[in-house]
Design a protein around this motif. Structure first.
Motif, PDB file in Angstrom:
ATOM      1  N   ASN A   2       0.833  -1.207   0.000  1.00 40.04           N
ATOM      2  CA  ASN A   2       0.000   0.000   0.000  1.00 40.04           C
ATOM      3  C   ASN A   2       0.867   1.256   0.000  1.00 40.04           C
ATOM      4  O   ASN A   2       0.537   2.257  -0.635  1.00 40.04           O
ATOM      5  CB  ASN A   2      -0.919  -0.018   1.218  1.00 40.04           C
ATOM      6  CG  ASN A   2      -1.998   1.047   1.142  1.00 40.04           C
ATOM      7  OD1 ASN A   2      -2.815   1.070   0.232  1.00 40.04           O
ATOM      8  ND2 ASN A   2      -1.983   1.967   2.095  1.00 40.04           N
TER       9      ASN A   2
ATOM     10  N   ARG B  33       3.817   1.462  -1.385  1.00 43.34           N
ATOM     11  CA  ARG B  33       4.333   1.611  -2.750  1.00 43.34           C
ATOM     12  C   ARG B  33       3.259   2.168  -3.675  1.00 43.34           C
ATOM     13  O   ARG B  33       3.538   3.007  -4.539  1.00 43.34           O
ATOM     14  CB  ARG B  33       4.823   0.255  -3.259  1.00 43.34           C
ATOM     15  CG  ARG B  33       5.419   0.332  -4.650  1.00 43.34           C
ATOM     16  CD  ARG B  33       5.873  -1.029  -5.129  1.00 43.34           C
ATOM     17  NE  ARG B  33       6.345  -0.967  -6.518  1.00 43.34           N
ATOM     18  CZ  ARG B  33       6.687  -2.011  -7.229  1.00 43.34           C
ATOM     19  NH1 ARG B  33       6.603  -3.226  -6.692  1.00 43.34           N
ATOM     20  NH2 ARG B  33       7.099  -1.886  -8.481  1.00 43.34           N
ATOM     21  N   LEU B  34       2.018   1.689  -3.497  1.00 38.78           N
ATOM     22  CA  LEU B  34       0.919   2.194  -4.321  1.00 38.78           C
ATOM     23  C   LEU B  34       0.742   3.691  -4.113  1.00 38.78           C
ATOM     24  O   LEU B  34       0.601   4.461  -5.077  1.00 38.78           O
ATOM     25  CB  LEU B  34      -0.372   1.446  -3.960  1.00 38.78           C
ATOM     26  CG  LEU B  34      -1.659   1.987  -4.594  1.00 38.78           C
ATOM     27  CD1 LEU B  34      -1.596   1.858  -6.106  1.00 38.78           C
ATOM     28  CD2 LEU B  34      -2.871   1.253  -4.027  1.00 38.78           C
ATOM     29  N   ASP B  35       0.747   4.123  -2.845  1.00 40.24           N
ATOM     30  CA  ASP B  35       0.594   5.556  -2.569  1.00 40.24           C
ATOM     31  C   ASP B  35       1.742   6.357  -3.163  1.00 40.24           C
ATOM     32  O   ASP B  35       1.550   7.486  -3.634  1.00 40.24           O
ATOM     33  CB  ASP B  35       0.514   5.781  -1.056  1.00 40.24           C
ATOM     34  CG  ASP B  35      -0.823   5.357  -0.475  1.00 40.24           C
ATOM     35  OD1 ASP B  35      -1.772   5.176  -1.267  1.00 40.24           O
ATOM     36  OD2 ASP B  35      -0.922   5.203   0.753  1.00 40.24           O
TER      37      ASP B  35
ATOM     38  N   PHE C  37       0.876  -0.481 -11.896  1.00 42.56           N
ATOM     39  CA  PHE C  37       0.538  -0.689 -10.490  1.00 42.56           C
ATOM     40  C   PHE C  37       0.834  -2.116 -10.020  1.00 42.56           C
ATOM     41  O   PHE C  37       0.346  -2.539  -8.968  1.00 42.56           O
ATOM     42  CB  PHE C  37      -0.953  -0.386 -10.250  1.00 42.56           C
ATOM     43  CG  PHE C  37      -1.317   1.038 -10.579  1.00 42.56           C
ATOM     44  CD1 PHE C  37      -1.051   2.060  -9.695  1.00 42.56           C
ATOM     45  CD2 PHE C  37      -1.922   1.355 -11.792  1.00 42.56           C
ATOM     46  CE1 PHE C  37      -1.396   3.363 -10.003  1.00 42.56           C
ATOM     47  CE2 PHE C  37      -2.269   2.649 -12.105  1.00 42.56           C
ATOM     48  CZ  PHE C  37      -2.005   3.667 -11.201  1.00 42.56           C
TER      49      PHE C  37
ATOM     50  N   MET D 184       2.469  -4.853  -8.036  1.00 41.80           N
ATOM     51  CA  MET D 184       3.204  -4.772  -6.771  1.00 41.80           C
ATOM     52  C   MET D 184       3.568  -6.143  -6.236  1.00 41.80           C
ATOM     53  O   MET D 184       3.749  -6.341  -5.047  1.00 41.80           O
ATOM     54  CB  MET D 184       2.367  -4.021  -5.719  1.00 41.80           C
ATOM     55  CG  MET D 184       2.362  -2.527  -5.950  1.00 41.80           C
ATOM     56  SD  MET D 184       1.069  -1.714  -5.049  1.00 41.80           S
ATOM     57  CE  MET D 184      -0.352  -2.215  -6.005  1.00 41.80           C
TER      58      MET D 184
ATOM     59  N   LEU E 276      -5.928  -5.356  -6.398  1.00 42.94           N
ATOM     60  CA  LEU E 276      -6.102  -3.910  -6.296  1.00 42.94           C
ATOM     61  C   LEU E 276      -7.350  -3.530  -7.066  1.00 42.94           C
ATOM     62  O   LEU E 276      -7.494  -3.860  -8.237  1.00 42.94           O
ATOM     63  CB  LEU E 276      -4.879  -3.176  -6.859  1.00 42.94           C
ATOM     64  CG  LEU E 276      -4.961  -1.651  -6.896  1.00 42.94           C
ATOM     65  CD1 LEU E 276      -5.044  -1.088  -5.479  1.00 42.94           C
ATOM     66  CD2 LEU E 276      -3.766  -1.061  -7.644  1.00 42.94           C
TER      67      LEU E 276
ATOM     68  N   SER F 227      -6.121   2.938   0.325  1.00 45.14           N
ATOM     69  CA  SER F 227      -5.252   4.016  -0.125  1.00 45.14           C
ATOM     70  C   SER F 227      -5.909   5.357   0.178  1.00 45.14           C
ATOM     71  O   SER F 227      -7.016   5.642  -0.300  1.00 45.14           O
ATOM     72  CB  SER F 227      -4.970   3.884  -1.624  1.00 45.14           C
ATOM     73  OG  SER F 227      -4.256   5.007  -2.090  1.00 45.14           O
TER      74      SER F 227
ATOM     75  N   LEU G  19      -6.698  -2.300  -1.464  1.00 43.91           N
ATOM     76  CA  LEU G  19      -5.681  -3.317  -1.725  1.00 43.91           C
ATOM     77  C   LEU G  19      -5.959  -4.515  -0.816  1.00 43.91           C
ATOM     78  O   LEU G  19      -6.082  -4.355   0.402  1.00 43.91           O
ATOM     79  CB  LEU G  19      -4.278  -2.761  -1.455  1.00 43.91           C
ATOM     80  CG  LEU G  19      -3.110  -3.725  -1.664  1.00 43.91           C
ATOM     81  CD1 LEU G  19      -2.989  -4.098  -3.140  1.00 43.91           C
ATOM     82  CD2 LEU G  19      -1.806  -3.106  -1.168  1.00 43.91           C
TER      83      LEU G  19
END
Length: 599
Positions: free
Chosen positions: A64, A66-68, A202, A204, A222, A264, A271
């Motif tokens: 999460n 890394r996603l942000d 995206f 991950m 996701l 997120s 996620l």
């Protein structure tokens, strides 16, 4: 009959110390090992499950994060495009009604390429005017190709990026829109910046986990704010099934999975990280087998050790019992030290202790007898050594004159007050120990207050307010002083600032006198006052600190004993108290007709 006798003998043989030790230790061993096995199995199972959950939770948090970070990168990049001076200039001209020519729009290509070079995830950038005309790329497409809900979401963000999710027209792309506000035109809307992102941007999870999730045992999903999967290493139907379920575990087909969800804050996306329950608890079966084997080995070893221990304990005891029986037949005789040699130190000590017991039996009897005589004489002397009033008063008198000679007037007056206090408690000038006048009782309370004044100094102020005609009314001895003591202990001493105690004797009804002890201490709330009254009345046996309530309970019993006719006025003590105000303790006594003596 012989059959029953044989059974009795067999029963006695079974009920031996050796068998009792063996059975007792065996049962204890079974209980301990069972409890330990169950406890260890339960605790380790929980730890294994928690460890797996913690692992998947940490993985989800990292993913999460890394996603942000990816979302914030796109957000920062689009912010730079929206605030670019050239973009702002073109949109401002469009708002003012001046259309951009081909060369001006062509210049946007270089600008877009420069910004897109900073991120590999951007598939394309599109720039639209506020009236739905597209400035870039160079065609005449309008913004109507994007849904109205997406535009509304961008308008709601008021200049911040709106993450729409999967592009309805291009399922392989992710759509984001930012409304561009004109910096030089009071931040009024000037157009829209549309960003298309590759879905793979995206990703991950590791490539091998993506190709074959069974290798890692973990799945990752996701989805956008509408619940549409964006990236997943599972098939579409399974992803939708996971998104439709809630709770810490979900079911995919016939397999139960641990589910950890992260939200997120940047895009509002969800996620979900999944791990098979069996993978999280795969070590439990191994643990169960290890515990069973350990319990079996421990049980066999413990049984053998118990048998050996019971034999080692009971065999020397049986030898000692035979020796003691021989001593019993010939009277209490010593067991010769050389007759039985035992292997253990404890049994040897038991033999020596028996010999010492026999040797010193008469001495012990004599010592006990002498102790009883000494105790009786001591008790008699203790009774005879009670305080002799004349000796005590003469000693206090000597203290008084010694302090007067040293000009210690304050201490001398305290000694006088103590002398009067003891005289009042020990005896009575009239020869009656139970009844005194209110005057005598007030003087006794006054002496007590003088002594407490010596200790508390300026923290204590006191006042005695009594009607002169009531001073000769008879009253039980030592009925006021305990209330004064209680007022000082729980009232004045509980204050940081100085406090006061007032004794008031008055008559508001013919034939009755009211005596009140008033303090301005911290007082009590309703619950505390109710509990105090219950203790005084003997309703509850609840212990009290420092004996609080004991003296008042004694006063209560005496008042009810001597004044049973005051029931209509509330027999016994009447207590009124308010928090931070103080406490009033009063009671009523009857005034006998004139001429009656103290009875």
């Amino acid at each position: 009959m012989r059959k029953w006798a044989d059974r009795l003998v067999n029963l006695r043989e079974i009920n031996t110390l050796r068998n009792q030790i063996f059975v007792g230790f065996t049962l204890t061993m079974i209980l301990v090992l069972t409890f330990a096995g169950v406890f260890v199995y339960g605790e380790v199972s929980v730890l294994l499950k928690q460890s797996a959950e913690k692992h998947i939770q940490q993985t989800a948090i990292q993913a999460n994060g890394r996603l942000d970070a990816l979302l914030k990168q796109i957000d920062s990049l689009t912010t730079q495009v929206a605030t670019d001076s050239y973009v702002q200039k073109l949109l401002l001209k469009e708002v003012q009604g001046i259309s951009s020519n081909f060369n001006e729009r062509q210049s946007l290509l270089q600008l877009a390429n420069n910004y897109m070079a900073y991120s590999s995830g951007i598939s394309s950038l599109e720039l639209y005017t506020i009236d739905n005309r597209r400035l870039f790329p160079l065609d005449d497409s309008s913004i109507n190709r994007i849904s109205g809900d997406a535009l509304a979401a961008a308008d709601d963000k008021k200049g911040r990026i709106a993450w729409i999710g999967i592009d309805p027209r291009s399922p392989d792309l992710v759509l984001a829109i930012r409304r561009i506000n004109l910096l030089n035109n009071s931040y009024l809307p000037g157009g829209y910046l549309v960003v298309h992102l590759n879905r793979e941007y995206f990703d991950m999870y590791e490539l091998e986990a993506k190709d074959d999730p069974s290798k890692s045992g973990e799945f990752m999903l996701l989805s956008d704010s509408d619940g549409n999967p964006i990236i997943s290493n599972m098939d579409k139907e399974a992803a939708k099934s996971v998104l439709s379920q809630s709770g810490s575990t979900v079911t995919i087909g016939q397999e139960r999975m641990l589910a950890v969800r992260q939200h997120s804050e940047v895009a509002g996306w969800k996620l979900v990280l999944l791990m098979p329950v069996e993978a999280a608890t795969e070590g439990i079966s191994v643990l169960r087998t290890a515990i069973y084997v350990s319990i079996g080995i421990a049980a066999v070893a413990f049984l053998l050790l118990t048998l050996m221990l019971s034999t080692m304990i009971t065999r020397p005891i049986q030898r000692l019992m035979r020796s003691m029986r021989r001593a019993r037949f010939g009277g209490l005789r010593l067991i010769p030290a050389g007759r039985n040699r035992f292997r253990t130190l404890e049994i040897n000590e038991l033999n020596n202790t028996y010999n010492q017991m026999v040797t010193h039996m008469n001495e012990l009897i004599q010592v006990v007898y002498e102790k009883e005589i000494t105790q009786s004489r001591t008790e008699l002397k203790a009774l005879q050594a009670q305080i002799n009033p004349h000796f005590l008063f003469n000693t206090l008198e000597a203290f008084y004159w010694s302090l007067e000679e040293k000009e210690e007037s304050e201490l001398a007056q305290t000694i006088v007050a103590m002398s009067g206090l003891f005289r009042y408690v020990i005896g009575s000038a009239s020869g009656n120990d139970e009844w005194v006048t209110i005057r005598d009782e007030l003087e006794h309370a006054q002496r007590y207050l003088q002594i407490m004044k010596m200790r508390l100094v300026d923290r204590l102020h006191w006042q005695i307010d009594a009607d002169e005609e009531l001073l000769q009314v008879p009253i039980p001895k030592l009925i006021i002083q305990p209330l004064v003591e209680n007022a000082i202990l729980h009232g004045v001493e509980s204050r940081i600032s100085p406090g006061s105690v007032t004794i008031r004797v008055s008559s508001t009804k013919l034939g009755f006198a009211t005596i009140a002890v008033i303090d301005d201490g911290l007082g009590m709330d309703g619950d505390t006052l109710a509990k105090l009254i219950q203790r005084i009345e003997g309703v509850t046996s609840q212990d009290s600190k420092k004996g609080a309530g004991v003296a008042m309970s004694n006063v209560q019993r005496r008042l009810k004993l001597y004044y049973p006719n005051t029931a209509e006025r509330g027999s016994g003590l009447q207590i009124e108290s308010k928090a931070d105000v103080g406490t009033v303790v009063r009671f009523d006594i009857t005034i006998p007709p004139e001429g009656d003596e103290l009875s």
